[in-house]
Design an enzyme around this catalytic site. Structure first.
Site, PDB file in Angstrom:
ATOM      1  N   ALA A  10       0.802  -1.233   0.000  1.00  0.00           N
ATOM      2  CA  ALA A  10       0.000   0.000   0.000  1.00  0.00           C
ATOM      3  C   ALA A  10       0.832   1.279   0.000  1.00  0.00           C
ATOM      4  CB  ALA A  10      -0.947   0.006   1.198  1.00  0.00           C
ATOM      5  N   ARG A  12       2.189   2.610  -2.593  1.00  0.00           N
ATOM      6  CA  ARG A  12       1.973   3.369  -3.836  1.00  0.00           C
ATOM      7  C   ARG A  12       0.929   2.649  -4.688  1.00  0.00           C
ATOM      8  NH1 ARG A  12       6.479   0.716  -3.643  1.00  0.00           N
ATOM      9  NH2 ARG A  12       7.585   2.495  -2.781  1.00  0.00           N
ATOM     10  N   VAL A  60       5.649  -9.996   3.069  1.00  0.00           N
ATOM     11  CA  VAL A  60       4.457 -10.849   3.117  1.00  0.00           C
ATOM     12  C   VAL A  60       4.751 -12.296   2.750  1.00  0.00           C
ATOM     13  CG1 VAL A  60       2.852  -8.951   2.693  1.00  0.00           C
ATOM     14  CG2 VAL A  60       3.735 -10.283   0.748  1.00  0.00           C
ATOM     15  N   SER A 138      -5.767 -10.480 -11.643  1.00  0.00           N
ATOM     16  CA  SER A 138      -5.401  -9.675 -12.810  1.00  0.00           C
ATOM     17  C   SER A 138      -5.998 -10.313 -14.047  1.00  0.00           C
ATOM     18  CB  SER A 138      -3.877  -9.619 -12.954  1.00  0.00           C
ATOM     19  OG  SER A 138      -3.499  -9.080 -14.210  1.00  0.00           O
ATOM     20  N   TYR A 150       3.636 -14.578 -13.213  1.00  0.00           N
ATOM     21  CA  TYR A 150       2.596 -13.646 -12.762  1.00  0.00           C
ATOM     22  C   TYR A 150       1.198 -14.187 -13.073  1.00  0.00           C
ATOM     23  CZ  TYR A 150       0.388  -9.003 -12.174  1.00  0.00           C
ATOM     24  OH  TYR A 150      -0.382  -7.948 -11.766  1.00  0.00           O
ATOM     25  N   ALA A 151       1.023 -14.734 -14.280  1.00  0.00           N
ATOM     26  CA  ALA A 151      -0.278 -15.285 -14.666  1.00  0.00           C
ATOM     27  C   ALA A 151      -0.660 -16.460 -13.768  1.00  0.00           C
ATOM     28  CB  ALA A 151      -0.255 -15.721 -16.128  1.00  0.00           C
ATOM     29  N   ALA A 153       0.359 -16.981 -10.697  1.00  0.00           N
ATOM     30  CA  ALA A 153       0.049 -16.452  -9.371  1.00  0.00           C
ATOM     31  C   ALA A 153      -1.346 -15.833  -9.336  1.00  0.00           C
ATOM     32  CB  ALA A 153       1.097 -15.411  -8.960  1.00  0.00           C
ATOM     33  N   LYS A 154      -1.679 -15.054 -10.370  1.00  0.00           N
ATOM     34  CA  LYS A 154      -2.960 -14.352 -10.382  1.00  0.00           C
ATOM     35  C   LYS A 154      -4.134 -15.304 -10.638  1.00  0.00           C
ATOM     36  CE  LYS A 154      -1.609 -10.203  -9.393  1.00  0.00           C
ATOM     37  NZ  LYS A 154      -1.855  -9.741  -8.003  1.00  0.00           N
TER      38      LYS A 154
END
Length: 249
Positions: A10, A12, A60, A138, A150-151, A153-154
């Site tokens: 959080a 930005r 995290v 996403s 990324y894909a 994970a999302k």
């Protein structure tokens, strides 16, 4: 009643916008990022507007760090009953160039991070008989060249969200996911640089592919998070909302 919200990543971008919006909705907000000092602008914006916020530093992807951060939030603000798992990083590359570390880092922050944070706060939500968990997915969950990590994970975030909804619903806890499309942030600015375009060129090119004719803003995502975190959204759970300026999925 003032509730305590915890927003990861959080400092930005989307996370900061969500933190500001949840504060304006009347919640006390723990602004969490890897470096607490980086959260100062978000905290200052909230307090300047009359809200209540604290900065918390945590990794995290690390269990001990997460437990310590949640304990700090409980001590300084109270037990969190709203959690937004927004923290994320990019390590884009084509599959044959992607390293083990590229894969592990992205899955660690996005997916493991959401798991660790959710596990750490759910006991407080169960005790309160109320909880709101919002996970950031996403449109890349549908597949995106150069983003196998990324894909994955999302997409994983969506299955994780639906399972939380099933397990935690009986305790008054909802879990939903937001899947942003193209949002103008520092992260998308970095993508523009990676592919050799100016940010303005990148925004114009992206807008041509979006039915509403513009790139999204962090505030567009914050508006969706506001709904999912509200008292009146208690019958909405296990959903994935694509906020992408047009139909996806």
């Amino acid at each position: 009643m003032t509730r305590v919200a915890l927003v990861t990543g959080a400092a930005r971008g989307i996370g900061a916008a969500i933190a500001r919006r949840l504060a304006s909705d009347g919640n006390a907000v723990a602004v969490l990022d890897l470096d607490a000092a980086a959260c100062a602008d978000t905290v200052d914006a909230i307090t300047a507007a009359g809200g209540q916020a604290i900065a918390v530093g945590a990794d995290v992807s690390d269990s001990a760090s997460v437990e310590a951060a949640v304990a700090e939030v409980v001590e300084r603000l109270g037990a969190p009953t709203i959690l937004v798992n927004n923290a994320g990083i990019l390590r884009d590359n084509l599959l044959f160039k992607m390293t083990d570390d590229d894969w592990d880092a992205v899955l660690g922050v996005h997916l493991r991070g959401a798991f660790l944070m959710s596990r750490a706060v759910q006991k407080h939500m169960v005790d309160a008989g109320f909880g709101r968990i919002v996970n950031l997915s996403s449109t890349s969950a549908l597949g995106n060249r150069g983003q196998a990590n990324y894909a994955a994970a999302k997409a994983g975030m969506q299955g994780f969200t639906k399972t939380l909804a099933i397990e935690l619903g009986r305790y008054g806890i909802t879990a939903n996911a937001i899947a942003p499309g193209f949002i103008a942030t520092d992260m998308t600015r970095a993508t523009a640089e990676r592919i050799g375009m100016t940010f303005d060129e990148f925004l114009v090119a992206a807008a041509k592919e979006i039915p509403v004719g513009r790139a999204g803003t962090p505030e567009d995502i914050a508006a969706a998070a506001s709904f999912f975190c509200a008292e009146e959204s208690g019958f909405t759970s296990g959903q994935v909302l694509y906020v992408a300026g047009g139909p996806k999925a």
